[in-house]
Scaffold this motif. Structure first.
Motif, PDB file in Angstrom:
ATOM      1  N   ASP A 146     -29.635  -9.129 -19.997  1.00 43.02           N
ATOM      2  CA  ASP A 146     -30.043  -7.796 -19.723  1.00 43.02           C
ATOM      3  C   ASP A 146     -31.047  -7.323 -20.911  1.00 43.02           C
ATOM      4  OD1 ASP A 146     -28.699  -6.675 -17.265  1.00 43.02           O
ATOM      5  OD2 ASP A 146     -26.944  -6.905 -18.391  1.00 43.02           O
ATOM      6  N   CYS A 147     -32.235  -7.000 -20.468  1.00 43.31           N
ATOM      7  CA  CYS A 147     -33.352  -6.817 -21.527  1.00 43.31           C
ATOM      8  C   CYS A 147     -33.739  -5.528 -21.466  1.00 43.31           C
ATOM      9  CB  CYS A 147     -34.387  -7.903 -21.477  1.00 43.31           C
ATOM     10  SG  CYS A 147     -33.931  -9.606 -21.171  1.00 43.31           S
ATOM     11  N   PHE A 148     -34.321  -5.136 -22.926  1.00 43.93           N
ATOM     12  CA  PHE A 148     -34.784  -3.613 -22.960  1.00 43.93           C
ATOM     13  C   PHE A 148     -35.950  -3.717 -23.953  1.00 43.93           C
ATOM     14  CE2 PHE A 148     -34.966   0.379 -25.286  1.00 43.93           C
ATOM     15  CZ  PHE A 148     -34.919   1.138 -23.987  1.00 43.93           C
ATOM     16  N   ILE A 149     -37.032  -3.023 -23.692  1.00 49.71           N
ATOM     17  CA  ILE A 149     -38.390  -2.970 -24.589  1.00 49.71           C
ATOM     18  C   ILE A 149     -38.989  -1.786 -24.419  1.00 49.71           C
ATOM     19  CG2 ILE A 149     -39.881  -3.837 -22.735  1.00 49.71           C
ATOM     20  CD1 ILE A 149     -41.289  -5.450 -25.045  1.00 49.71           C
ATOM     21  N   LEU A 150     -39.473  -1.085 -25.718  1.00 48.09           N
ATOM     22  CA  LEU A 150     -40.176   0.095 -25.706  1.00 48.09           C
ATOM     23  C   LEU A 150     -41.750  -0.490 -25.700  1.00 48.09           C
ATOM     24  CD1 LEU A 150     -38.170   1.711 -28.610  1.00 48.09           C
ATOM     25  CD2 LEU A 150     -38.085   2.380 -26.427  1.00 48.09           C
ATOM     26  N   TRP A 151     -42.261   0.082 -24.702  1.00 50.93           N
ATOM     27  CA  TRP A 151     -43.531  -0.297 -24.371  1.00 50.93           C
ATOM     28  C   TRP A 151     -44.838   0.678 -24.913  1.00 50.93           C
ATOM     29  CZ3 TRP A 151     -45.073  -5.165 -23.276  1.00 50.93           C
ATOM     30  CH2 TRP A 151     -46.349  -5.399 -22.962  1.00 50.93           C
ATOM     31  N   ASN A 152     -45.598   0.658 -26.114  1.00 54.83           N
ATOM     32  CA  ASN A 152     -46.553   1.383 -26.228  1.00 54.83           C
ATOM     33  C   ASN A 152     -48.016   1.165 -25.915  1.00 54.83           C
ATOM     34  OD1 ASN A 152     -44.555   2.925 -27.826  1.00 54.83           O
ATOM     35  ND2 ASN A 152     -44.786   1.384 -29.640  1.00 54.83           N
ATOM     36  N   ASP A 153     -47.864   0.033 -25.234  1.00 51.35           N
ATOM     37  CA  ASP A 153     -49.543  -0.113 -24.730  1.00 51.35           C
ATOM     38  C   ASP A 153     -49.745   0.691 -23.177  1.00 51.35           C
ATOM     39  OD1 ASP A 153     -51.848  -1.624 -24.589  1.00 51.35           O
ATOM     40  OD2 ASP A 153     -50.953  -3.239 -25.467  1.00 51.35           O
ATOM     41  N   ASP A 187     -51.086  -1.452 -17.602  1.00 49.03           N
ATOM     42  CA  ASP A 187     -51.685  -2.912 -17.110  1.00 49.03           C
ATOM     43  C   ASP A 187     -51.180  -3.936 -17.666  1.00 49.03           C
ATOM     44  OD1 ASP A 187     -53.248  -1.424 -14.901  1.00 49.03           O
ATOM     45  OD2 ASP A 187     -54.792  -1.264 -16.306  1.00 49.03           O
ATOM     46  N   ARG A 188     -51.164  -3.833 -18.898  1.00 48.88           N
ATOM     47  CA  ARG A 188     -50.465  -4.877 -19.991  1.00 48.88           C
ATOM     48  C   ARG A 188     -49.006  -5.071 -19.349  1.00 48.88           C
ATOM     49  NH1 ARG A 188     -52.393  -5.843 -26.066  1.00 48.88           N
ATOM     50  NH2 ARG A 188     -54.251  -7.003 -25.736  1.00 48.88           N
ATOM     51  N   LEU A 189     -48.417  -4.041 -19.082  1.00 47.74           N
ATOM     52  CA  LEU A 189     -46.885  -4.189 -18.870  1.00 47.74           C
ATOM     53  C   LEU A 189     -46.827  -4.968 -17.765  1.00 47.74           C
ATOM     54  CD1 LEU A 189     -43.994  -3.471 -19.439  1.00 47.74           C
ATOM     55  CD2 LEU A 189     -44.523  -1.385 -18.089  1.00 47.74           C
ATOM     56  N   SER A 190     -47.540  -4.984 -16.690  1.00 44.68           N
ATOM     57  CA  SER A 190     -47.433  -5.663 -15.425  1.00 44.68           C
ATOM     58  C   SER A 190     -47.854  -7.166 -15.807  1.00 44.68           C
ATOM     59  CB  SER A 190     -48.561  -5.362 -14.318  1.00 44.68           C
ATOM     60  OG  SER A 190     -48.352  -3.901 -13.742  1.00 44.68           O
ATOM     61  N   VAL A 191     -48.839  -7.314 -16.608  1.00 45.11           N
ATOM     62  CA  VAL A 191     -49.077  -8.659 -16.987  1.00 45.11           C
ATOM     63  C   VAL A 191     -47.856  -9.331 -17.965  1.00 45.11           C
ATOM     64  CG1 VAL A 191     -50.670 -10.242 -18.758  1.00 45.11           C
ATOM     65  CG2 VAL A 191     -51.591  -8.430 -17.276  1.00 45.11           C
ATOM     66  N   PHE A 192     -47.195  -8.734 -18.720  1.00 40.52           N
ATOM     67  CA  PHE A 192     -46.261  -9.008 -19.515  1.00 40.52           C
ATOM     68  C   PHE A 192     -44.990  -9.380 -18.642  1.00 40.52           C
ATOM     69  CE2 PHE A 192     -42.090  -7.801 -21.531  1.00 40.52           C
ATOM     70  CZ  PHE A 192     -42.079  -8.808 -22.569  1.00 40.52           C
ATOM     71  N   GLN A 193     -44.714  -8.535 -17.495  1.00 37.68           N
ATOM     72  CA  GLN A 193     -43.617  -9.157 -16.625  1.00 37.68           C
ATOM     73  C   GLN A 193     -44.238 -10.429 -15.801  1.00 37.68           C
ATOM     74  OE1 GLN A 193     -43.041  -6.430 -12.966  1.00 37.68           O
ATOM     75  NE2 GLN A 193     -41.086  -7.193 -12.394  1.00 37.68           N
TER      76      GLN A 193
END
Length: 525
Positions: A236-243, A246-252
């Protein structure tokens, strides 16, 4: 409504072959299912050729032969004769496959809960109900090898031995469902103690790989920033995303490209999001936390009339309140949650004074104190004495104190184990109680093969156990408590103990030798 206070009613329900009773995967509920529906669901899972394959017969003996070949080979290095004997010389029994219903993921069940709003929900044969696969078997051929794996990571064991042992565990995970036999063909071996360690190491390696890819794609500074906000508990993972999004989709996409057999699903929100049992809430630039319960959570805490040690039940209100005080960041919200907790415990017939005292004690600590990690550096290494709780049993602590000098001076017991006095004293100080099976556990019990072994040693708990049919265990160091209360306090006790020890050779001498061997051979660094 189910009234399980009558033993006859429980027995009738237990023997009803038209139903299957299982505990819910999460939430503490009990699920009663039509047997045909349950078996159809489980067989649908087992017929997936990617993960399972049907085999003709029980393969426990063949797997044990592979382990014997491993420990007798050159890669076993400095493994002692006792260690080899422990891993290979025992009676095996086949593991059993079953499934725990994931009621929290069924839309049909959630709709029924919302519509019926009762303590008991009727939702016959929900087709969207999935199951968490479980492989249970206390005495399968790979169990002992799996249990000692953390201790194999020592310099005296060869790398080849560790890897080959892991291959045997992962590639020989066999089990039965009904009269059919299966082998797991993909994924971490379910039901083995090494599985969480193996999975965590795998994800740790993938995280290092992720860091390298992020640095290549977006630069080292951005990679460090993302990794510093990345939190994980097992899978189970968790992240605070400040960017940007679009970058979040790339990250996944990067995450799902780390390994061909691992897929991450993602849930995101600008306001609030649960992680484990914590609800993280975002208000402008401020973060707060609240307790998170699934909609299917029954809050079915241990009933105060349950047959458990008194100190266990009196500690429950304090520990539940302490958990809330640690998780909930806002004081007003915390007080609301504590009132809710009090109502749940009153339903379970906890005394109101006991609940109030537990809440008051928990509120006496600051949140920073509750969240701090206690040091374990000076923790004393002891062997716990564990017994199944029975309110009619005598208190064995005083009996062990009376036995100290007898055990220390008796010629026969001196040969059984070293430093009897200190061992017995540590055992008494670290006394633990194992609760007996409650009605839910008895009704939902998995029936294992009748080929069980008595006087076997439980590696995971570091205690002597006698395995009985099903999942329950009855731990004991000495036989029947009532017998020993009367026996040990008579005159000429030393002579009678000496005679009785000889009579009980298999139960006492061999099991204690096995207990001490395990602790010295695998646990002590």
């Amino acid at each position: 409504m189910l009234n399980l206070t009558s033993p006859k009613r429980r027995e009738k329900l237990y023997k009803d072959e038209s139903i299957v009773i299982k505990e819910a995967d999460k939430g503490g509920g009990v699920v009663i299912m039509n047997k045909v529906f349950y078996e159809r669901k489980i067989l649908n899972m087992l017929q997936d050729p990617v993960y399972y394959r049907t085999i003709n017969a029980n393969q426990e003996k063949k797997t044990l032969a592979k382990i014997k070949q491993l420990v007798s080979g050159p890669s076993s290095g400095n493994m002692t004769a006792k260690e080899k004997d422990y891993l290979t010389n025992f009676d095996t029994s086949e593991s059993q496959f079953y499934g725990l219903p994931k009621v929290h993921k069924s839309s049909e069940i959630k709709n029924a809960i919302h519509a019926q709003k009762g303590e008991y929900i009727c939702c016959p044969n929900p087709e969207d109900l999935s199951f968490r696969p479980i492989v249970g078997g206390p005495n399968c051929s790979t169990q002992r090898l799996s249990h000692i794996y953390p201790d194999l990571l020592q310099d005296r064991f060869e790398k080849e031995f560790i890897l080959e042992g892991l291959r045997i565990i992962l590639l020989n995970n066999t089990f039965a469902f009904g009269k059919d036999h299966f082998i797991q063909t993909k994924g971490t071996a379910m039901g083995t103690k090494v599985a969480p360690t193996y999975g965590t190491l795998t994800l740790g390696y993938l995280e290092q790989k992720l860091h390298h890819q992020l640095a290549t794609l977006w630069g080292e500074e951005d990679a460090e920033s993302i990794i510093s906000k990345w939190k994980r508990f097992l899978d189970d993972c968790f992240i605070l995303w400040n960017d940007n999004v679009d970058r979040l989709s790339v990250f996944q996409q990067l995450l799902n490209g780390l390994g061909s057999n691992i897929r991450f699903t993602m849930e995101s929100s600008d306001t609030k999001l649960p992680f484990l049992d914590v609800l993280v809430i975002k208000e402008d630039t401020k973060l707060s936390t609240d307790i998170y319960y699934k909609s299917t959570d029954t809050h079915h805490y241990l009933h105060f009339a349950s047959c458990h040690p008194h100190h266990t039940k009196t500690a429950i209100p304090y520990n539940l309140a302490r958990r809330l005080c640690a998780i909930v960041s806002d004081d007003n919200t915390r007080d609301i949650r504590l009132k809710e907790l009090k109502s749940y415990l009153i339903k379970q017939e906890y005394p109101e004074t006991l609940i109030d005292n537990g809440i008051l004690k928990a509120k006496g600590y600051t949140r920073s104190e509750l969240l701090s990690t206690k040091s374990q550096e000076n923790k004393t290494e002891i062997i716990p004495f564990v017994q199944t709780h029975n309110p009619r049993n005598y208190n064995l602590t005083s009996i062990f104190h009376q036995l100290n000098n007898i055990l220390k001076d008796d010629i026969s017991t001196k040969r059984i184990y070293k430093d009897v006095y200190d061992w017995c004293l540590n055992m008494v100080i670290s006394k633990r109680f194992k609760p007996p099976d409650g009605a839910e556990q008895l009704l939902a019990k998995v029936h294992h093969s009748p080929e069980f072994t008595t006087n076997q040693f439980s590696q995971s708990q570091g205690k002597i156990v006698t395995l009985t049919e099903g999942m329950s265990t009855h731990e004991r160091v000495l036989p029947n408590c009532n017998e020993y209360q009367h026996f040990l306090l008579q005159e000429n006790c030393a002579r009678k103990i000496h005679v009785h020890f000889r009579r009980q050779k298999d139960l006492f001498k061999e099991t204690f030798q096995q207990k001490l061997f395990f602790c010295e051979g695998f646990q002590r660094k």
